[in-house]
Design a protein around this motif. Structure first.
Motif, PDB file in Angstrom:
ATOM      1  N   ARG A 219      44.637  28.282  31.154  1.00 58.14           N
ATOM      2  CA  ARG A 219      43.899  29.343  30.481  1.00 58.14           C
ATOM      3  C   ARG A 219      44.233  30.682  31.144  1.00 58.14           C
ATOM      4  NH1 ARG A 219      37.764  28.028  32.734  1.00 58.14           N
ATOM      5  NH2 ARG A 219      38.346  27.949  34.933  1.00 58.14           N
ATOM      6  N   PHE A 220      43.901  31.750  30.478  1.00 55.83           N
ATOM      7  CA  PHE A 220      44.044  33.108  31.019  1.00 55.83           C
ATOM      8  C   PHE A 220      45.480  33.407  31.461  1.00 55.83           C
ATOM      9  CE2 PHE A 220      39.468  32.290  32.584  1.00 55.83           C
ATOM     10  CZ  PHE A 220      38.923  32.708  31.380  1.00 55.83           C
ATOM     11  N   ILE A 221      46.435  33.067  30.605  1.00 58.63           N
ATOM     12  CA  ILE A 221      47.837  33.302  30.968  1.00 58.63           C
ATOM     13  C   ILE A 221      48.100  34.788  31.178  1.00 58.63           C
ATOM     14  CG2 ILE A 221      50.193  33.236  30.046  1.00 58.63           C
ATOM     15  CD1 ILE A 221      49.520  30.460  28.909  1.00 58.63           C
ATOM     16  N   LEU A 222      47.581  35.620  30.302  1.00 57.23           N
ATOM     17  CA  LEU A 222      47.771  37.058  30.475  1.00 57.23           C
ATOM     18  C   LEU A 222      47.115  37.529  31.769  1.00 57.23           C
ATOM     19  CD1 LEU A 222      48.710  39.815  29.449  1.00 57.23           C
ATOM     20  CD2 LEU A 222      46.606  39.947  28.087  1.00 57.23           C
ATOM     21  N   GLY A 223      45.935  37.034  32.060  1.00 61.25           N
ATOM     22  CA  GLY A 223      45.266  37.406  33.300  1.00 61.25           C
ATOM     23  C   GLY A 223      46.087  37.053  34.519  1.00 61.25           C
ATOM     24  N   GLY A 224      46.819  35.946  34.452  1.00 59.33           N
ATOM     25  CA  GLY A 224      47.666  35.562  35.578  1.00 59.33           C
ATOM     26  C   GLY A 224      48.802  36.531  35.831  1.00 59.33           C
ATOM     27  N   ALA A 225      49.202  37.276  34.787  1.00 58.67           N
ATOM     28  CA  ALA A 225      50.291  38.245  34.941  1.00 58.67           C
ATOM     29  C   ALA A 225      49.810  39.597  35.439  1.00 58.67           C
ATOM     30  CB  ALA A 225      51.012  38.422  33.598  1.00 58.67           C
TER      31      ALA A 225
ATOM     32  N   GLY B  47      40.852  41.251  37.859  1.00 58.84           N
ATOM     33  CA  GLY B  47      40.573  42.360  38.755  1.00 58.84           C
ATOM     34  C   GLY B  47      39.644  42.022  39.897  1.00 58.84           C
ATOM     35  N   TYR B  48      39.114  40.803  39.921  1.00 57.35           N
ATOM     36  CA  TYR B  48      38.149  40.438  40.967  1.00 57.35           C
ATOM     37  C   TYR B  48      38.848  40.190  42.298  1.00 57.35           C
ATOM     38  CZ  TYR B  48      34.807  37.925  43.796  1.00 57.35           C
ATOM     39  OH  TYR B  48      34.000  37.542  44.834  1.00 57.35           O
ATOM     40  N   ARG B  49      38.309  40.765  43.360  1.00 53.28           N
ATOM     41  CA  ARG B  49      38.676  40.433  44.734  1.00 53.28           C
ATOM     42  C   ARG B  49      37.417  40.488  45.587  1.00 53.28           C
ATOM     43  NH1 ARG B  49      42.417  39.567  42.141  1.00 53.28           N
ATOM     44  NH2 ARG B  49      44.633  39.906  42.519  1.00 53.28           N
ATOM     45  N   TYR B  50      37.321  39.584  46.534  1.00 54.46           N
ATOM     46  CA  TYR B  50      36.196  39.618  47.471  1.00 54.46           C
ATOM     47  C   TYR B  50      36.665  40.370  48.713  1.00 54.46           C
ATOM     48  CZ  TYR B  50      32.268  38.193  50.339  1.00 54.46           C
ATOM     49  OH  TYR B  50      31.147  38.209  51.131  1.00 54.46           O
ATOM     50  N   ARG B  51      36.148  41.582  48.910  1.00 51.54           N
ATOM     51  CA  ARG B  51      36.660  42.463  49.964  1.00 51.54           C
ATOM     52  C   ARG B  51      35.618  42.802  51.027  1.00 51.54           C
ATOM     53  NH1 ARG B  51      38.379  45.276  45.268  1.00 51.54           N
ATOM     54  NH2 ARG B  51      40.629  45.204  44.900  1.00 51.54           N
ATOM     55  N   ARG B  52      34.471  42.188  50.998  1.00 52.85           N
ATOM     56  CA  ARG B  52      33.354  42.637  51.837  1.00 52.85           C
ATOM     57  C   ARG B  52      33.718  42.729  53.315  1.00 52.85           C
ATOM     58  NH1 ARG B  52      27.167  40.226  51.893  1.00 52.85           N
ATOM     59  NH2 ARG B  52      26.459  41.335  53.762  1.00 52.85           N
TER      60      ARG B  52
ATOM     61  N   SER C  20      42.399  26.284  45.016  1.00 49.10           N
ATOM     62  CA  SER C  20      43.614  27.098  45.094  1.00 49.10           C
ATOM     63  C   SER C  20      43.567  28.126  43.972  1.00 49.10           C
ATOM     64  CB  SER C  20      44.874  26.226  44.977  1.00 49.10           C
ATOM     65  OG  SER C  20      44.859  25.489  43.772  1.00 49.10           O
ATOM     66  N   ALA C  21      44.322  29.191  44.146  1.00 53.23           N
ATOM     67  CA  ALA C  21      44.295  30.275  43.162  1.00 53.23           C
ATOM     68  C   ALA C  21      44.815  29.794  41.814  1.00 53.23           C
ATOM     69  CB  ALA C  21      45.129  31.450  43.663  1.00 53.23           C
TER      70      ALA C  21
ATOM     71  N   ALA D  59      43.696  34.502  36.907  1.00 55.93           N
ATOM     72  CA  ALA D  59      42.452  35.284  36.844  1.00 55.93           C
ATOM     73  C   ALA D  59      41.383  34.795  37.808  1.00 55.93           C
ATOM     74  CB  ALA D  59      41.899  35.316  35.422  1.00 55.93           C
ATOM     75  N   CYS D  60      41.754  33.969  38.780  1.00 55.73           N
ATOM     76  CA  CYS D  60      40.762  33.465  39.728  1.00 55.73           C
ATOM     77  C   CYS D  60      41.417  33.160  41.066  1.00 55.73           C
ATOM     78  CB  CYS D  60      40.082  32.213  39.182  1.00 55.73           C
ATOM     79  SG  CYS D  60      38.713  31.641  40.227  1.00 55.73           S
ATOM     80  N   PRO D  61      41.088  33.932  42.107  1.00 53.80           N
ATOM     81  CA  PRO D  61      41.617  33.589  43.430  1.00 53.80           C
ATOM     82  C   PRO D  61      40.928  32.352  43.975  1.00 53.80           C
ATOM     83  CG  PRO D  61      40.080  35.415  43.588  1.00 53.80           C
ATOM     84  CD  PRO D  61      40.226  35.116  42.125  1.00 53.80           C
ATOM     85  N   ARG D  62      41.466  31.823  45.052  1.00 54.42           N
ATOM     86  CA  ARG D  62      40.796  30.723  45.735  1.00 54.42           C
ATOM     87  C   ARG D  62      39.411  31.191  46.165  1.00 54.42           C
ATOM     88  NH1 ARG D  62      39.825  29.094  50.981  1.00 54.42           N
ATOM     89  NH2 ARG D  62      39.752  26.831  51.311  1.00 54.42           N
TER      90      ARG D  62
END
Length: 464
Positions: free
Chosen positions: A75-81, A112-117, A437-438, A441-444
């Motif tokens: 799923r989310f092939i475009l998101g992966g790019a 666009g999600y990243r956990y940066r805290r 694993s990543a 559209a979704c990191p680990r």
């Protein structure tokens, strides 16, 4: 995780189906055809072609959408790019049916999600200069942005380590959400749990230096009554049945059910559903000290059913039992329970596919179909009555951890179902809440599971 403004100057981005590559390419100018052939663009899933104009500036982008088989698998092939695209604004050109278009646009936002805290620098982080998409005109952009924001909340809550996400911090996030949407919220703490007849929540959390509590939110004054219950075990040592180190490492995610129902509640309130919403989260830490519950202890629940504690590491169903009994007392039109409850569910279905349990056939059909439609898959498992005797130890009404290890996710669901009289309108999801694993559209890390499927299905079930 928002779309670019509609008036933004945007680079055309063509999402190219593998089967339609030749026809699409033949419709392009000669310089584009030449470039695509020279760079070997074959429309493989997520493959990118950056196509320059005569002066060498970027004039358009092609992203491969792969084959129908590829899209069933991923799923989310475009998101992966998206992380591999140059920073800038893009306008999507496509030939997608509405459901697929919605998936790909949502995938773009989720990418666009990243956990940066806890990162001092975003250097090298591809999301620090993100590619942005102009929302396709035929989509409900606000709805997709709401879903993406709710998913970001769920991921943030799960990803935050227990040192910074104990019961008190989960409460703070809960109260912030209530304030944002004009909901009312109350909290019952510590010894007051006993006075409020919530003894199982107290028993699980009393050994921790971090006070156990029940979080209770209400929103909406009319319409069907919907109650969401989420397991909020902010860290699970296993109690006196102490987990080994390799099993304890991910236990910051044991409040994934709470994070998931908070994400779902966010979607419902942000979209203004005409419902009477209630959210109940027992927020505890399962720790060890001299007051910890012991294997063999017998506890009396809010409902009056007694429970023999044969494993202190099966604590999630205990805190949920009191919360579900409380929810059921108002006879809502539907009760949704979400919990990172059993390893047995992962053995049966793996990390990506949460099982769900319900007696309600229309609800089950709506949830399964919705999960398929929005690419948030769930799988119905049976509340097999023949296994009920496995959770009946004889010395008490119920056993929290039947011996033998078989059908563990089913017996956990049967245990929870005992605390809901309106069992026909009850559904329980046994989620993992984690990407090992990543993926596109979704990191680990932390992830919402089943929430989008429920968001799609519940209006059908409730008639709103």
């Amino acid at each position: 995780m928002r779309f670019a403004e509609a008036g933004s100057r945007a680079t055309p981005l063509h999402l190219v189906d593998g089967a339609g590559l030749e026809a699409w390419r033949d419709n392009q100018p000669e310089r584009v055809r030449t470039w695509l052939e020279a760079t070997g663009f074959a429309a493989k899933p997520g493959q990118i072609a950056l196509i320059p104009d005569g002066a060498g500036a970027l004039s358009m982008v092609a992203v491969g959408h792969g084959s129908a088989r590829d899209r069933r698998r991923d799923r989310f092939i475009l998101g992966g790019a998206v992380p591999r695209l140059p920073a800038g604004v893009y306008a999507l050109h496509h030939d997608l049916p509405p459901e697929e278009l919605e998936q790909e646009a949502l995938g773009w936002l989720l990418a666009g999600y990243r956990y940066r805290r806890f990162r001092q620098s975003a250097e090298g982080d591809s999301a620090s200069a993100p590619a942005r998409l102009v929302a396709p005109a035929e989509l409900d952009a606000d709805r997709l942005e709401t879903i993406a924001a709710a998913e970001a909340l769920t991921r943030d809550l799960i990803n935050t380590p227990a040192s910074h996400m104990g019961p008190e911090e989960l409460e703070a996030a809960f109260l912030d959400m209530a304030e944002r949407f004009g909901a009312t919220a109350s909290v019952t703490y510590g010894e007051d749990l006993l006075h409020a007849n919530l003894p199982l929540i107290h028993a699980v959390g009393r050994a921790s230096a971090r006070t156990p509590r029940l979080l209770d939110l209400r929103w909406g004054g009319a319409g069907p009554r919907l109650t969401l219950v989420g397991k909020g075990v902010c860290f699970d040592t296993g109690g006196l049945n102490l987990k080994p180190g390799n099993s304890m490492g991910l236990m910051k995610k044991d409040m994934g059910g709470a994070a998931s129902v908070m994400g779902l509640a966010w979607m419902i309130m942000a979209q203004g559903w005409p419902v009477q919403l209630r959210v109940l989260i027992p927020a505890v830490e399962n720790a060890v000290d001299g007051t910890a519950m012991r294997p063999g202890d017998i506890l009396t629940s809010r409902k009056g059913l007694t429970v023999e504690v044969n494993n202190t590491d099966a604590e999630g169903r205990l805190v949920l039992a009191d919360a579900l009994a409380l929810a059921d007392e108002e006879t809502p039109d539907a009760i949704v329970c979400m919990a990172t409850l059993t390893g047995a569910a992962r053995v049966a279905l793996g990390p990506d596919l949460p099982p769900f349990y319900t007696w309600d056939a229309p609800l089950a059909e709506a949830l399964a179909q919705s999960g398929e439609a929005v690419r948030d898959p769930v799988w119905r498992m049976p509340l097999h009555p023949g296994y009920a005797k496995m959770i009946e130890p004889g010395i008490a009404d119920l056993d929290n951890a039947p011996s033998g290890g078989m059908a563990g996710s089913i017996t956990a669901a049967l245990f929870l179902e005992r605390f809901v009289e309106q069992a026909g309108r009850f559904v329980h999801l046994d989620v993992y809440g984690w990407r090992p694993s990543a993926a596109n559209a979704c990191p680990r890390g932390g992830v919402g599971q089943g929430t989008r499927a429920l968001f799609q299905a519940l209006p059908q079930v409730l008639g709103v």
